[in-house]
Scaffold this motif. Structure first.
Motif, PDB file in Angstrom:
ATOM      1  N   ASN A   3      42.843  39.379  21.530  1.00  0.00           N
ATOM      2  CA  ASN A   3      44.153  39.207  20.894  1.00  0.00           C
ATOM      3  C   ASN A   3      45.244  40.058  21.534  1.00  0.00           C
ATOM      4  O   ASN A   3      46.382  40.049  21.056  1.00  0.00           O
ATOM      5  N   SER A   4      44.921  40.783  22.583  1.00  0.00           N
ATOM      6  CA  SER A   4      45.918  41.593  23.265  1.00  0.00           C
ATOM      7  C   SER A   4      46.918  40.688  23.985  1.00  0.00           C
ATOM      8  O   SER A   4      46.540  39.925  24.882  1.00  0.00           O
ATOM      9  N   VAL A   5      48.180  40.787  23.603  1.00  0.00           N
ATOM     10  CA  VAL A   5      49.228  39.983  24.252  1.00  0.00           C
ATOM     11  C   VAL A   5      49.318  40.349  25.729  1.00  0.00           C
ATOM     12  O   VAL A   5      49.443  39.482  26.605  1.00  0.00           O
ATOM     13  N   VAL A   6      49.223  41.644  26.011  1.00  0.00           N
ATOM     14  CA  VAL A   6      49.305  42.111  27.397  1.00  0.00           C
ATOM     15  C   VAL A   6      48.145  41.553  28.217  1.00  0.00           C
ATOM     16  O   VAL A   6      48.341  41.049  29.332  1.00  0.00           O
ATOM     17  N   TYR A   7      46.921  41.636  27.659  1.00  0.00           N
ATOM     18  CA  TYR A   7      45.773  41.161  28.435  1.00  0.00           C
ATOM     19  C   TYR A   7      45.819  39.653  28.626  1.00  0.00           C
ATOM     20  O   TYR A   7      45.466  39.143  29.702  1.00  0.00           O
ATOM     21  N   ASN A   8      46.248  38.932  27.623  1.00  0.00           N
ATOM     22  CA  ASN A   8      46.399  37.490  27.780  1.00  0.00           C
ATOM     23  C   ASN A   8      47.358  37.176  28.918  1.00  0.00           C
ATOM     24  O   ASN A   8      47.075  36.336  29.783  1.00  0.00           O
ATOM     25  N   GLU A   9      48.474  37.873  28.948  1.00  0.00           N
ATOM     26  CA  GLU A   9      49.490  37.617  29.978  1.00  0.00           C
ATOM     27  C   GLU A   9      48.962  37.947  31.381  1.00  0.00           C
ATOM     28  O   GLU A   9      49.075  37.130  32.305  1.00  0.00           O
ATOM     29  N   LEU A  10      48.390  39.145  31.554  1.00  0.00           N
ATOM     30  CA  LEU A  10      47.975  39.578  32.882  1.00  0.00           C
ATOM     31  C   LEU A  10      46.737  38.835  33.373  1.00  0.00           C
ATOM     32  O   LEU A  10      46.614  38.534  34.565  1.00  0.00           O
ATOM     33  N   ARG A  19      35.121  34.209  11.065  1.00  0.00           N
ATOM     34  CA  ARG A  19      35.829  33.015  11.520  1.00  0.00           C
ATOM     35  C   ARG A  19      37.010  33.385  12.409  1.00  0.00           C
ATOM     36  O   ARG A  19      37.282  32.723  13.421  1.00  0.00           O
ATOM     37  N   PHE A  20      37.701  34.445  12.043  1.00  0.00           N
ATOM     38  CA  PHE A  20      38.828  34.909  12.857  1.00  0.00           C
ATOM     39  C   PHE A  20      38.355  35.420  14.209  1.00  0.00           C
ATOM     40  O   PHE A  20      38.985  35.176  15.239  1.00  0.00           O
ATOM     41  N   ARG A  21      37.219  36.145  14.213  1.00  0.00           N
ATOM     42  CA  ARG A  21      36.684  36.619  15.499  1.00  0.00           C
ATOM     43  C   ARG A  21      36.349  35.434  16.399  1.00  0.00           C
ATOM     44  O   ARG A  21      36.621  35.450  17.610  1.00  0.00           O
ATOM     45  N   SER A  22      35.743  34.406  15.840  1.00  0.00           N
ATOM     46  CA  SER A  22      35.389  33.227  16.614  1.00  0.00           C
ATOM     47  C   SER A  22      36.638  32.532  17.148  1.00  0.00           C
ATOM     48  O   SER A  22      36.701  32.132  18.315  1.00  0.00           O
ATOM     49  N   LEU A  23      37.643  32.412  16.291  1.00  0.00           N
ATOM     50  CA  LEU A  23      38.904  31.809  16.706  1.00  0.00           C
ATOM     51  C   LEU A  23      39.542  32.619  17.832  1.00  0.00           C
ATOM     52  O   LEU A  23      40.076  32.057  18.800  1.00  0.00           O
ATOM     53  N   SER A  24      39.487  33.947  17.739  1.00  0.00           N
ATOM     54  CA  SER A  24      40.112  34.808  18.741  1.00  0.00           C
ATOM     55  C   SER A  24      39.499  34.567  20.112  1.00  0.00           C
ATOM     56  O   SER A  24      40.202  34.398  21.114  1.00  0.00           O
ATOM     57  N   LEU A  25      38.171  34.573  20.177  1.00  0.00           N
ATOM     58  CA  LEU A  25      37.494  34.362  21.456  1.00  0.00           C
ATOM     59  C   LEU A  25      37.742  32.943  21.968  1.00  0.00           C
ATOM     60  O   LEU A  25      38.061  32.750  23.155  1.00  0.00           O
ATOM     61  N   SER A  26      37.602  31.978  21.091  1.00  0.00           N
ATOM     62  CA  SER A  26      37.751  30.583  21.520  1.00  0.00           C
ATOM     63  C   SER A  26      39.168  30.294  21.987  1.00  0.00           C
ATOM     64  O   SER A  26      39.373  29.565  22.970  1.00  0.00           O
ATOM     65  N   ARG A  27      40.138  30.868  21.303  1.00  0.00           N
ATOM     66  CA  ARG A  27      41.533  30.670  21.689  1.00  0.00           C
ATOM     67  C   ARG A  27      41.785  31.213  23.096  1.00  0.00           C
ATOM     68  O   ARG A  27      42.464  30.592  23.912  1.00  0.00           O
ATOM     69  N   TYR A  28      41.207  32.386  23.373  1.00  0.00           N
ATOM     70  CA  TYR A  28      41.356  32.971  24.709  1.00  0.00           C
ATOM     71  C   TYR A  28      40.665  32.105  25.756  1.00  0.00           C
ATOM     72  O   TYR A  28      41.218  31.824  26.822  1.00  0.00           O
TER      73      TYR A  28
END
Length: 655
Positions: free
Chosen positions: A109-116, A213-222
């Motif tokens: 869920n890190s915005v920075v890590y998603n971006e980089l 469920r949120f943890r699963s969503l977080s990983l899957s979304r990434y």
């Protein structure tokens, strides 16, 4: 058919590549997998991208006519990134931020890590989109493995609150569902809701299920962001996959949520690992492969197939001569269609010095090389066979909500969903019946038998679909503790267990007992066969069901332990206790005869997998034992697999 190795040219001087690639070609390699841990080589300073090392490596690989699977390097990030952006790190349940030094320490869920991370993926794929040698992209590496599926950082806290607000819409609805009146935990706003860090006693079980469920969503979304980005930028000749680690039912994410978006599923197959003194059982290994195949109900790749002994600090069991090769044949029998072995040569530096490969650090050709060479030269002749779909008449169903509920509230320290799944899978596996392991939302109307392990959390919609399946002549088998909770992870008020399954199963569970280590309960069949139950027992009062076994102790003789209920044209079985495996074997034999499954009896440790091409039936016989076995008049050597054509009258012809 792609056959190859995991290769890391950056670990060695480029001058050694000709030496390596020449021996790979002689071994039968036509693909290497590269790049998944090399972010720093590609971006040594922030925003300065350089792919010259891999340009040179790829030119050399192409000289040998070898194809490439390239991994996006986001599982291990550079030290400069860690220093500049410490907020990207996972925070554990004690509030401790992880440090640089391992792998997959980043928060999904890190915005920075998603971006980089998406930026390096974009630059990498754009650079190689037209490279003809690169035929597949692997995103990240073993997503969620080794505890990297959990994080309790501020980004996750905020994301969890937003997830709950979107789900419940009002805080009153959340309070009602969660039962926050208990222990005075009522919330006035979503901003008051915590992430489940360490506390006294335990957190609310509904909060914990929503957190899962949120943890699963977080990983899957990434994962889906990477999949979608690569698919958008890649060349038309390139495919997209990712490599799944094992231990599926012990993860805090549902693999289906992103795997179904891949061109094909890939898996890392390690029947043994550091800390294990012996490999997992053949039944558990087979169930695992059937799970991988079930994610898309299609054949899959293995991109890390064990050859040498493994371990980071503790080294596991040494595969015996031909045993690792036999695991490779076994994987193909269960739906693998392309395979890469881990790894070409073991690394002499770094954290995986004891993760041994085809070659060890001594760089000598030994038994392991010759085994892989023999395997490659043989298996490549059967591409049509192993590209063919695998047809199964039995399916084992799972629901991650249910699995997470068991992890949240164990009820008995002996209960593990993975082990209970193997217990119900194994009796049909021993009959050499092909089995699909699938999530509950797949269409299962085409099977003859459905097996449902410990379905504590039960969706009424699934219950209805199982009723329809049984009405049409199917057989469904449940084990104990079914229908206890609703989809919110709450007990059912005003309903007898098994709740929405009561009509299908024709019974009520009046009470239940958790049987701990060393405890058991005697049971007896209607024919007088004696047995024992352990782990758990439901005290069952049949309504329309017939009791197949009852308890045989002085207090509970009136209660059934195993029942069967006729429902429409089919039957529904309920195994209300952790009964002995021999009892399950006899039940499986009776059910196989009832629905006319195509079974084959073999010695323990010998497996026979049926496969079919357009014009021919085949059988793959696998000896998992370290001693010779007889199979249909043929000798199977220790750890040997043999292919047969099935002729008229089921005559087997060795090929």
């Amino acid at each position: 058919m792609y056959l190859g190795v995991d290769y890391y040219p950056e670990h060695w001087d480029l001058e050694i590549m000709d030496h390596d690639l020449k021996r790979m070609k002689e071994m039968g390699v036509n693909m290497v997998r590269i790049g998944e841990f090399a972010w720093h080589l590609m971006e040594k300073q922030e925003g300065e991208f350089d792919f010259s090392f891999f340009d040179a490596a790829i030119r050399k690989i192409k000289e040998y006519g070898i194809h490439i699977m390239f991994g996006t390097p986001t599982a291990t990030f550079p030290a400069w990134l860690a220093k500049k952006y410490p907020s990207i790190f996972i925070e554990d349940e004690n509030g401790q931020r992880l440090s640089f030094g391992g792998r997959r320490q980043y928060c999904y869920n890190s915005v920075v890590y998603n971006e980089l991370s998406l930026r390096i993926v974009e630059k990498l794929v754009e650079h190689y989109r037209d490279e003809e040698a690169i035929v597949s992209w692997q995103i990240d590496n073993e997503l969620g493995h080794e505890g990297s599926d959990l994080c309790h950082c501020p980004d996750c806290h905020k994301g969890f609150q937003e997830f709950l607000e979107e789900k419940y819409q009002s805080i009153d609805a959340l309070n009602e569902t969660w039962g926050t009146i208990f222990w005075g935990q009522t919330y006035n706003s979503f901003e008051e809701i915590p992430v489940p860090k360490t506390t006294i006693t335990v957190h609310n079980p509904v909060l914990l299920l929503d957190w899962a469920r949120f943890r699963s969503l977080s990983l899957s979304r990434y994962a889906l962001k990477q999949i979608e980005l690569v698919r958008k930028l890649k060349g038309s000749h390139q495919t997209v996959t990712t490599n799944l680690p094992g231990g599926f039912f012990g993860k805090w994410f549902d693999h289906n949520e992103f795997s179904r978006d891949l061109d094909f599923v890939s898996y890392d197959n390690y029947p043994v690992w550091g800390g294990l003194k012996e490999p997992v059982s053949p039944a558990q290994l087979s169930l695992t492969l059937d799970f991988v195949r079930g994610l898309k109900r299609e054949n899959f790749w293995i991109v890390e197939e064990l050859m040498g002994a493994q371990g980071h600090d503790i080294i596991g069991y040494l595969p015996r001569p031909n045993q690792a090769k036999n695991w490779a044949y076994h994987a193909f029998a269960h739906g693998c269609s392309n395979m890469l072995f881990f790894r070409w040569r073991g690394m002499n530096r770094g954290a995986e010095q004891y993760c041994l490969g085809i070659l060890d650090a001594n760089d000598r050709i030994t038994r392991k090389y010759k085994e892989v060479q023999e395997f490659f030269h043989h298996i490549q002749n059967y591409e049509e066979l192993f590209n063919s779909p695998l047809k199964a008449d039995v399916a084992l169903l799972y629901d991650f909500d249910n699995i997470w509920s068991w992890r949240i509230q164990r009820e008995n320290p002996l209960i593990h969903f993975s082990e209970e799944a193997v217990r119900l899978y194994e009796p049909f596996y021993r009959l050499n019946v092909n089995i699909d392991v699938i999530r509950h939302d797949w269409d299962f109307s085409g099977y003859k038998v459905i097996v449902v392990p410990i379905l504590k959390v039960t969706d009424p919609e699934l219950a209805k679909r199982l009723e329809e399946f049984t009405e049409q002549g199917g057989v469904v088998i449940f084990s104990y503790r079914a229908g206890v909770k609703d989809k919110n992870n709450n007990l059912l008020l005003g309903e007898m267990i098994p709740g929405p399954l009561s009509g299908l199963l024709g019974l009520e569970v009046e009470e239940a007992e958790s049987l701990h280590e060393g405890q058991s309960a005697p049971i007896i069949s209607k024919e007088g066969h004696m047995g024992n139950a352990s782990i758990w027992r439901d005290l069952i009062r049949p309504t329309t069901a017939e009791a197949l076994y009852r308890y045989d102790d002085s207090f509970y003789k009136e209660f059934a332990a195993i029942t069967v209920n006729s429902f429409g044209k089919g039957k529904a079985y309920y195994i209300g206790a952790g009964v002995e495996q021999e009892i399950l074997h006899r039940m499986a034999e009776d059910i196989a005869m009832l629905v006319q499954l195509d079974t084959m009896k073999t010695s323990p440790g010998v497996e026979a997998v049926k496969r079919q091409t357009k014009n021919q039936q085949y059988l793959v016989a696998v000896n998992h034992n370290g001693y010779p076995e007889s199979f249909e008049g043929h000798e199977l050597k220790p750890y040997e697999s043999i292919f047969f054509e099935i002729g008229s009258g089921h005559v087997l012809k060795k090929i």
